[in-house]
Write a protein that holds these residues in place. Sequence first.
Motif, PDB file in Angstrom:
ATOM      1  N   PHE A 176      13.246   4.424  56.305  1.00  0.00           N
ATOM      2  CA  PHE A 176      12.247   5.487  56.152  1.00  0.00           C
ATOM      3  C   PHE A 176      12.109   5.922  54.696  1.00  0.00           C
ATOM      4  CE2 PHE A 176      12.832   5.732  60.747  1.00  0.00           C
ATOM      5  CZ  PHE A 176      11.522   5.839  61.160  1.00  0.00           C
ATOM      6  N   ASP A 177      12.078   4.933  53.833  1.00  0.00           N
ATOM      7  CA  ASP A 177      11.810   5.182  52.410  1.00  0.00           C
ATOM      8  C   ASP A 177      10.298   5.169  52.219  1.00  0.00           C
ATOM      9  OD1 ASP A 177      11.348   5.081  49.669  1.00  0.00           O
ATOM     10  OD2 ASP A 177      13.025   3.721  49.285  1.00  0.00           O
ATOM     11  N   PRO A 178       9.682   6.334  52.010  1.00  0.00           N
ATOM     12  CA  PRO A 178       8.219   6.391  51.908  1.00  0.00           C
ATOM     13  C   PRO A 178       7.646   5.494  50.811  1.00  0.00           C
ATOM     14  CG  PRO A 178       9.110   8.589  52.174  1.00  0.00           C
ATOM     15  CD  PRO A 178      10.276   7.681  51.891  1.00  0.00           C
ATOM     16  N   LEU A 192       9.782  13.638  61.106  1.00  0.00           N
ATOM     17  CA  LEU A 192       8.388  13.892  61.467  1.00  0.00           C
ATOM     18  C   LEU A 192       7.739  12.625  62.028  1.00  0.00           C
ATOM     19  CD1 LEU A 192       6.015  15.869  61.526  1.00  0.00           C
ATOM     20  CD2 LEU A 192       5.458  15.157  59.193  1.00  0.00           C
ATOM     21  N   ILE A 193       8.023  11.492  61.406  1.00  0.00           N
ATOM     22  CA  ILE A 193       7.466  10.222  61.893  1.00  0.00           C
ATOM     23  C   ILE A 193       7.989   9.904  63.283  1.00  0.00           C
ATOM     24  CG2 ILE A 193       7.390   7.725  61.530  1.00  0.00           C
ATOM     25  CD1 ILE A 193       5.598   9.380  59.619  1.00  0.00           C
ATOM     26  N   LEU A 194       9.284  10.077  63.503  1.00  0.00           N
ATOM     27  CA  LEU A 194       9.852   9.779  64.814  1.00  0.00           C
ATOM     28  C   LEU A 194       9.296  10.714  65.889  1.00  0.00           C
ATOM     29  CD1 LEU A 194      13.572   8.975  63.930  1.00  0.00           C
ATOM     30  CD2 LEU A 194      11.778   7.375  64.624  1.00  0.00           C
ATOM     31  N   ASP A 195       9.052  11.965  65.529  1.00  0.00           N
ATOM     32  CA  ASP A 195       8.434  12.876  66.495  1.00  0.00           C
ATOM     33  C   ASP A 195       7.021  12.423  66.832  1.00  0.00           C
ATOM     34  OD1 ASP A 195       9.978  15.047  67.609  1.00  0.00           O
ATOM     35  OD2 ASP A 195      10.296  15.743  65.572  1.00  0.00           O
ATOM     36  N   GLY A 196       6.325  11.848  65.858  1.00  0.00           N
ATOM     37  CA  GLY A 196       4.999  11.301  66.121  1.00  0.00           C
ATOM     38  C   GLY A 196       5.066  10.121  67.074  1.00  0.00           C
ATOM     39  N   PHE A 197       6.074   9.274  66.899  1.00  0.00           N
ATOM     40  CA  PHE A 197       6.251   8.133  67.799  1.00  0.00           C
ATOM     41  C   PHE A 197       6.611   8.590  69.203  1.00  0.00           C
ATOM     42  CE2 PHE A 197       6.351   5.232  64.159  1.00  0.00           C
ATOM     43  CZ  PHE A 197       5.782   4.084  64.702  1.00  0.00           C
ATOM     44  N   THR A 215       2.056   5.671  60.145  1.00  0.00           N
ATOM     45  CA  THR A 215       3.288   5.825  59.367  1.00  0.00           C
ATOM     46  C   THR A 215       3.070   5.386  57.922  1.00  0.00           C
ATOM     47  OG1 THR A 215       4.659   5.477  61.344  1.00  0.00           O
ATOM     48  CG2 THR A 215       5.719   5.132  59.203  1.00  0.00           C
ATOM     49  N   VAL A 216       2.322   4.316  57.732  1.00  0.00           N
ATOM     50  CA  VAL A 216       2.014   3.837  56.380  1.00  0.00           C
ATOM     51  C   VAL A 216       1.164   4.873  55.639  1.00  0.00           C
ATOM     52  CG1 VAL A 216       0.938   2.006  55.003  1.00  0.00           C
ATOM     53  CG2 VAL A 216       2.164   1.429  57.123  1.00  0.00           C
ATOM     54  N   ALA A 217       0.152   5.389  56.311  1.00  0.00           N
ATOM     55  CA  ALA A 217      -0.715   6.404  55.701  1.00  0.00           C
ATOM     56  C   ALA A 217       0.076   7.682  55.403  1.00  0.00           C
ATOM     57  CB  ALA A 217      -1.889   6.714  56.626  1.00  0.00           C
ATOM     58  N   SER A 218       0.976   8.038  56.310  1.00  0.00           N
ATOM     59  CA  SER A 218       1.779   9.243  56.120  1.00  0.00           C
ATOM     60  C   SER A 218       2.743   9.093  54.949  1.00  0.00           C
ATOM     61  CB  SER A 218       2.554   9.563  57.402  1.00  0.00           C
ATOM     62  OG  SER A 218       1.670   9.911  58.452  1.00  0.00           O
ATOM     63  N   ALA A 219       3.252   7.883  54.747  1.00  0.00           N
ATOM     64  CA  ALA A 219       4.141   7.636  53.600  1.00  0.00           C
ATOM     65  C   ALA A 219       3.387   7.867  52.288  1.00  0.00           C
ATOM     66  CB  ALA A 219       4.681   6.209  53.659  1.00  0.00           C
ATOM     67  N   ARG A 220       2.143   7.439  52.251  1.00  0.00           N
ATOM     68  CA  ARG A 220       1.327   7.651  51.044  1.00  0.00           C
ATOM     69  C   ARG A 220       1.049   9.143  50.846  1.00  0.00           C
ATOM     70  NH1 ARG A 220      -2.465   2.575  52.868  1.00  0.00           N
ATOM     71  NH2 ARG A 220      -1.003   0.927  52.202  1.00  0.00           N
TER      72      ARG A 220
END
Length: 202
Positions: A74-76, A46-51, A106-111
């Motif tokens: 990609f360890d949240p 999901l993160i890579l698709d955002g990038f 990405t940082v916010a999404s990990a949280r």
Amino acid sequence: MTDGLILHADRKTRCWWPGTDPLYVTYHDTEWGVPEFDDRALFEKLILDGFQAGLSWITILRKRENFRRAFAGFDPAVIARFDEAQVEALMLDPGIVRNRAKIESTVASARAWLAIQERGGFSRFLWDFVDGRPIQNNLRSRADVRPETDVSRRISKALKAEGFNFVGPTIVYAFMQAVGMVNDHLTGCFRHAECAALAGKR
């Protein structure tokens, strides 16, 4: 090429979009459309698709190993603790896409992922939108492929409510296709039937 299909030198007919790039073809043949249920792997994709937003997927694919190195595999749990200094370091990393908004997202999404994980898991959160089973589309041509669907709009809204960014309906649908929540290989592609068969093995 006929209606979005390409016959390759190995005599296999594939979807049009990977062209003949070896890396892209391997991705098409081994990953795209395969049902993914791992919480961390879903976060990564999901993160890579955002990038990818505003870029081509092959650009991200070529940088994927660099992204994995830069974002701690990609360890949240690790990414959620990134501070401003680490964000600045990422902005200087030529191996990734240096977009501050996407890095901070990405940082916010990990949280947000950690919060969802505590409530039953990220995989269940996503797959519940399709009742736990891949949607089997039977797309015959390139013209049949849609950029977004009602389901991707609902998932997008839910992810945004949780604190994710760069998860618009189009990005989410590309993600759904990639992780096998929907089988959008064209029916004439040899992977369509293979991915459909995988859907019943869980």
